[in-house]
Design an enzyme around this catalytic site. Structure first.
Site, PDB file in Angstrom:
ATOM      1  N   LYS A 164       3.298   6.704  11.236  1.00 46.71           N
ATOM      2  CA  LYS A 164       4.303   7.770  11.347  1.00 46.71           C
ATOM      3  C   LYS A 164       5.277   7.462  12.477  1.00 46.71           C
ATOM      4  O   LYS A 164       6.478   7.605  12.351  1.00 46.71           O
ATOM      5  CB  LYS A 164       3.624   9.119  11.618  1.00 46.71           C
ATOM      6  CG  LYS A 164       3.466   9.946  10.375  1.00 46.71           C
ATOM      7  CD  LYS A 164       3.458  11.441  10.664  1.00 46.71           C
ATOM      8  CE  LYS A 164       3.537  12.194   9.348  1.00 46.71           C
ATOM      9  NZ  LYS A 164       3.324  13.608   9.472  1.00 46.71           N
ATOM     10  N   LYS A 208      -1.902   8.966  -2.984  1.00 43.63           N
ATOM     11  CA  LYS A 208      -1.001  10.109  -3.156  1.00 43.63           C
ATOM     12  C   LYS A 208       0.332   9.858  -2.475  1.00 43.63           C
ATOM     13  O   LYS A 208       1.371  10.224  -2.967  1.00 43.63           O
ATOM     14  CB  LYS A 208      -1.609  11.348  -2.486  1.00 43.63           C
ATOM     15  CG  LYS A 208      -2.680  12.004  -3.249  1.00 43.63           C
ATOM     16  CD  LYS A 208      -3.173  13.229  -2.497  1.00 43.63           C
ATOM     17  CE  LYS A 208      -3.843  12.899  -1.188  1.00 43.63           C
ATOM     18  NZ  LYS A 208      -5.276  12.739  -1.215  1.00 43.63           N
ATOM     19  N   LYS A 230      -1.615  -0.304  -3.333  1.00 42.12           N
ATOM     20  CA  LYS A 230      -2.819   0.517  -3.230  1.00 42.12           C
ATOM     21  C   LYS A 230      -2.552   1.907  -3.842  1.00 42.12           C
ATOM     22  O   LYS A 230      -1.520   2.509  -3.553  1.00 42.12           O
ATOM     23  CB  LYS A 230      -3.191   0.671  -1.748  1.00 42.12           C
ATOM     24  CG  LYS A 230      -4.353   1.606  -1.520  1.00 42.12           C
ATOM     25  CD  LYS A 230      -4.538   1.900  -0.050  1.00 42.12           C
ATOM     26  CE  LYS A 230      -5.616   2.926   0.147  1.00 42.12           C
ATOM     27  NZ  LYS A 230      -5.226   4.230   0.588  1.00 42.12           N
TER      28      LYS A 230
END
Ligand code: ADP
Ligand code: TRP
Length: 321
Positions: free
Chosen positions: A110, A192, A189
């Site tokens: 992040k 979500k 990969k």
């Protein structure tokens, strides 16, 4: 030997969750004492809608039961039903070096993207360590991406034990190498966050469409192809028997096939693989009271264990109850 794992209710479960993590939970429940929970406190770092979090928490529990978790074999509960874990988190936090958390991937990624991270995301691995240590867990089945967090848990436990004596049991991660990284519809990969998932309980028709849209390369049909590096083959391998896997690998090496046929095989294989689970899920949907009862009973058992461990940790640090 005690097994424990948690899974976040941040969306409906996908094939990566199943083959990377959930399948191990189910396999281990018959051999070991096992605790599995829905990590709704961790999910708070991404879901800020109360109805959504409630629904997803219940859906996650229902999915796990449908997939084969048996309440008689495994203790299934919701993370926030065991407040002892949050208390333990604070005790662990006071001995956790900032540098250890700065290296953890969720926060680091992040920060590198320039996205503002909150303290919850930064300290997420400490809550996870408390989850694990609160139940004297020996084995933690997870996918590859969680191994770093278990290393952090071990570091925290080692340092705590060093200061205060042998309070915590050292856990080990357990990763199924064969399915440590299930690819998504784009070959990356499955996750979500990458919008490339195939959900386990997606209705069959849209699921089939999604499978037919899995990205493949544009090499001529007649070319020989290496199955091991092909994500469609890797996905099919998760469901196929050894004979089918060998047969399809042969077809890849010989060439002269269309990816469409392999996709159809994959859709058929997935449909039959999860057909019992789908039937169980339909039944469970009719009986939400049953799922609630399982979770309350699970919370009771989990709290009994966690309060014993918290008590040990409080006494060791000089917090007198
Ligand atoms: P997501 O990446 O979709 O947000 P989570 O991080 O909630 O999934 O993962 C829940 C569990 O499923 C973890 O134990 C994780 O290691 C495992 N897992 C998730 N995606 C995969 C994947 N593509 N392959 C193998 N395991 C996975
Ligand atoms: N962080 C894990 C994930 O995102 C979920 C989790 C929370 C967990 N607490 C845990 C996994 C304890 C294993 C043990 O998938």
């Amino acid at each position: 030997m005690r097994v424990l794992s948690g899974i976040q209710p941040t969306g409906r479960f996908h094939w990566g969750n199943y083959f990377g993590a959930i399948q191990q939970y189910i396999d281990l429940q018959n051999e070991e004492e096992s605790y599995y929970f829905i990590a709704n406190l961790h999910a708070l770092t991404t879901i800020r809608d109360s109805d959504e979090l409630k629904t997803l928490t219940l859906e996650a529990a229902t999915d796990l039961l449908a997939l084969g978790l048996q309440p008689e074999q495994a203790t299934l509960f919701v993370q926030s039903d065991v407040p002892e874990v949050s208390e333990l988190t604070w005790l662990l936090m006071t001995g956790t070096p900032m540098g250890l958390l700065e290296r953890c991937h969720a926060y680091k990624e992040k920060k590198e993207k320039g996205v503002a991270a909150d303290a919850g995301l930064f300290t997420y691995p400490v809550l996870m360590a408390a989850d694990i240590l609160a139940y004297d867990s020996n084995v933690v089945p997870v996918g590859q991406d969680q191994v770093q967090h278990i290393e952090v848990c071990r570091d925290i436990a080692r340092s705590f034990n060093h200061h205060y004596g042998e309070v915590f049991v050292m856990p080990d991660a357990k990763v199924l190498e064969a399915s440590a990284k299930v690819p998504g519809t784009d070959g990356e990969k499955m996750s979500k966050s990458y919008d490339n998932t195939i959900q386990i309980f997606e209705p069959l028709k849209p699921q089939r469409k999604q499978i037919m849209r899995i990205q493949t390369d544009s090499r001529p049909m007649e070319d020989s192809k290496d199955p091991e590096t092909d994500h469609l083959y890797q996905l099919l391998s998760l469901f196929a028997s050894n004979e089918e896997r060998e047969e399809v690998a042969g077809i890849y090496r010989t060439g002269g096939f269309g990816y469409g046929d392999i996709k159809k095989r994959l859709a058929d294989a997935a449909e039959s693989y999860f057909s019992d689970a789908r039937a169980r899920r339909e039944k469970l949907e009719q009986d939400p009271g049953f799922v609630q009862d399982v979770l309350s009973e699970g919370a009771k058992q989990a709290r009994a264990k966690a309060s014993e461990v918290l008590d040990r940790a409080q006494k060791a640090t000089g917090l007198v109850r």
